[in-house]
Design a protein around this motif. Sequence first.
Motif, mmCIF file in Angstrom:
data_model
loop_
_atom_site.group_PDB
_atom_site.id
_atom_site.type_symbol
_atom_site.label_atom_id
_atom_site.label_comp_id
_atom_site.label_asym_id
_atom_site.label_seq_id
_atom_site.Cartn_x
_atom_site.Cartn_y
_atom_site.Cartn_z
ATOM 1 N N GLU A 86 0.778 -1.446 -0.418
ATOM 2 C CA GLU A 86 0.029 -0.133 -0.098
ATOM 3 C C GLU A 86 0.838 1.372 0.248
ATOM 4 N N TYR A 102 -9.086 2.854 -3.964
ATOM 5 C CA TYR A 102 -7.930 1.584 -3.716
ATOM 6 C C TYR A 102 -7.722 1.272 -1.982
ATOM 7 N N THR A 137 -8.227 -1.552 -0.136
ATOM 8 C CA THR A 137 -7.042 -2.424 0.932
ATOM 9 C C THR A 137 -6.653 -2.623 1.850
ATOM 10 N N ALA A 153 -4.227 -7.530 0.120
ATOM 11 C CA ALA A 153 -3.717 -6.970 -1.336
ATOM 12 C C ALA A 153 -2.181 -7.430 -2.015
ATOM 13 N N GLU A 198 -3.990 -11.371 -6.766
ATOM 14 C CA GLU A 198 -4.280 -9.226 -6.111
ATOM 15 C C GLU A 198 -2.488 -8.400 -6.028
ATOM 16 N N ARG A 199 -1.804 -9.071 -5.533
ATOM 17 C CA ARG A 199 -0.475 -8.338 -5.471
ATOM 18 C C ARG A 199 0.039 -7.986 -7.236
ATOM 19 N N MET A 209 -2.264 -4.809 -8.167
ATOM 20 C CA MET A 209 -2.552 -4.088 -7.615
ATOM 21 C C MET A 209 -0.486 -3.228 -8.863
ATOM 22 N N HIS A 247 -10.195 -1.510 -10.450
ATOM 23 C CA HIS A 247 -10.378 -1.653 -9.012
ATOM 24 C C HIS A 247 -11.985 -2.272 -8.933
ATOM 25 N N ILE A 271 -10.824 -6.161 -9.326
ATOM 26 C CA ILE A 271 -9.985 -6.695 -8.788
ATOM 27 C C ILE A 271 -10.833 -6.638 -6.806
ATOM 28 N N TRP A 272 -11.559 -5.933 -6.952
ATOM 29 C CA TRP A 272 -12.646 -6.300 -5.858
ATOM 30 C C TRP A 272 -13.216 -7.702 -5.783
#
Length: 382
Positions: free
Chosen positions: A16, A60, A64, A69, A74-75, A78, A114, A117-118
Amino acid sequence: MSATVEETEKRVEPLELFFDLVFVFAVTQVTALMSHDPTWEGLGQGMLVLIALWWAWGAYAWLTNYIAADEGVERLLMFAVMGAMLIAALAVPHAFDDDALIFGLAYAAARWLHIFIWAEANEDSTVGHAIVRLGLTALPGTSLLVIAGLVDDGTLRAALWIVGLSIDYAGPYVFGVSGFRVSAGHFAERFSLIVLIALGESIVAIGAGVTDELDADLVVAALLGLTVACGLWWAYFDVVAVAAERRFRRVPPDLRVRIARDSYSYLHLPMIAGIVLVALGVKKTVGHVDEPLDTVPAVALLGGIALYYAAHVAFRLRNLHTLNGARLAAVFIALALIPLALEVDALVALACAAALTSALIAYESIRFSEARERIRHEQDSL
């Protein structure tokens, strides 16, 4: 395994903070945009870009706060978002002319990723419904920024930006935030760190404004700029951040998500905008210490301070339903100093700004010393 983590386990992760470095660069680009075009048009364009970038960053911060994340796919996703945000940041100086389409496409990619990913990381149907509601405004709102990049008329382009951002920002109020969950400590820390990052930009602005050899006036201007930054830092981190996080932890979950929306996603924007405007004013002051500031830099310097304190007043009013009289007075004093800043040397105007921010801190530290000590040293029972 679900990427969702429990509130008791949630901490701000290195990824983050790594992600925030792109936002740091983007904010620097916003200041550069307004500095290169210190007109009302340039100021308006800079604020529109900042509003867009803030909403993407805030999205974000919510994401996160809910998922891990730094785990699994997910990494990598991001990292992809960081790439989109970096391209958008590179396009900021020309986001309203030659690079308008590039900015629009990169920004839209970040906003749409965003939601993806969510949805990909979520296993809760209640949260899933909330994500669908989020897309109802995020998708069309950001699409208008892409369309803006395809038109040649500057006025129409700006209008599309305003409409698109208004739609996107309206989503959490029109459709609500029910279904979302917030880890209070992580969320408050995340936004505190971004305030700190923005204040760092005001320090960078001091160095960026120095184009000549150091002399006594430049040294004084640099120290005065630092004094203003210290005053703004103290105003937020001494008591406000501590008290806000403590209350944030203690409220029921349904109220917590509404506070997260109102006090953090919305009301922290004018704080950040105020800091960025102050950075612009300081940069212009350091570059021309012995000349009066032009209108836009003078408004940026003192109007930025006023906007920052006004956001603090609104923040307290929203959370505690009480009015901070001292900071409200500081808002009007800062605005009243703008005409003076147009007549005196920039160094004097900066000295007035430093005196105002310092006097407010001194007054509050003395007037509310007992309450300040109690809040700062109270043991949180949670």
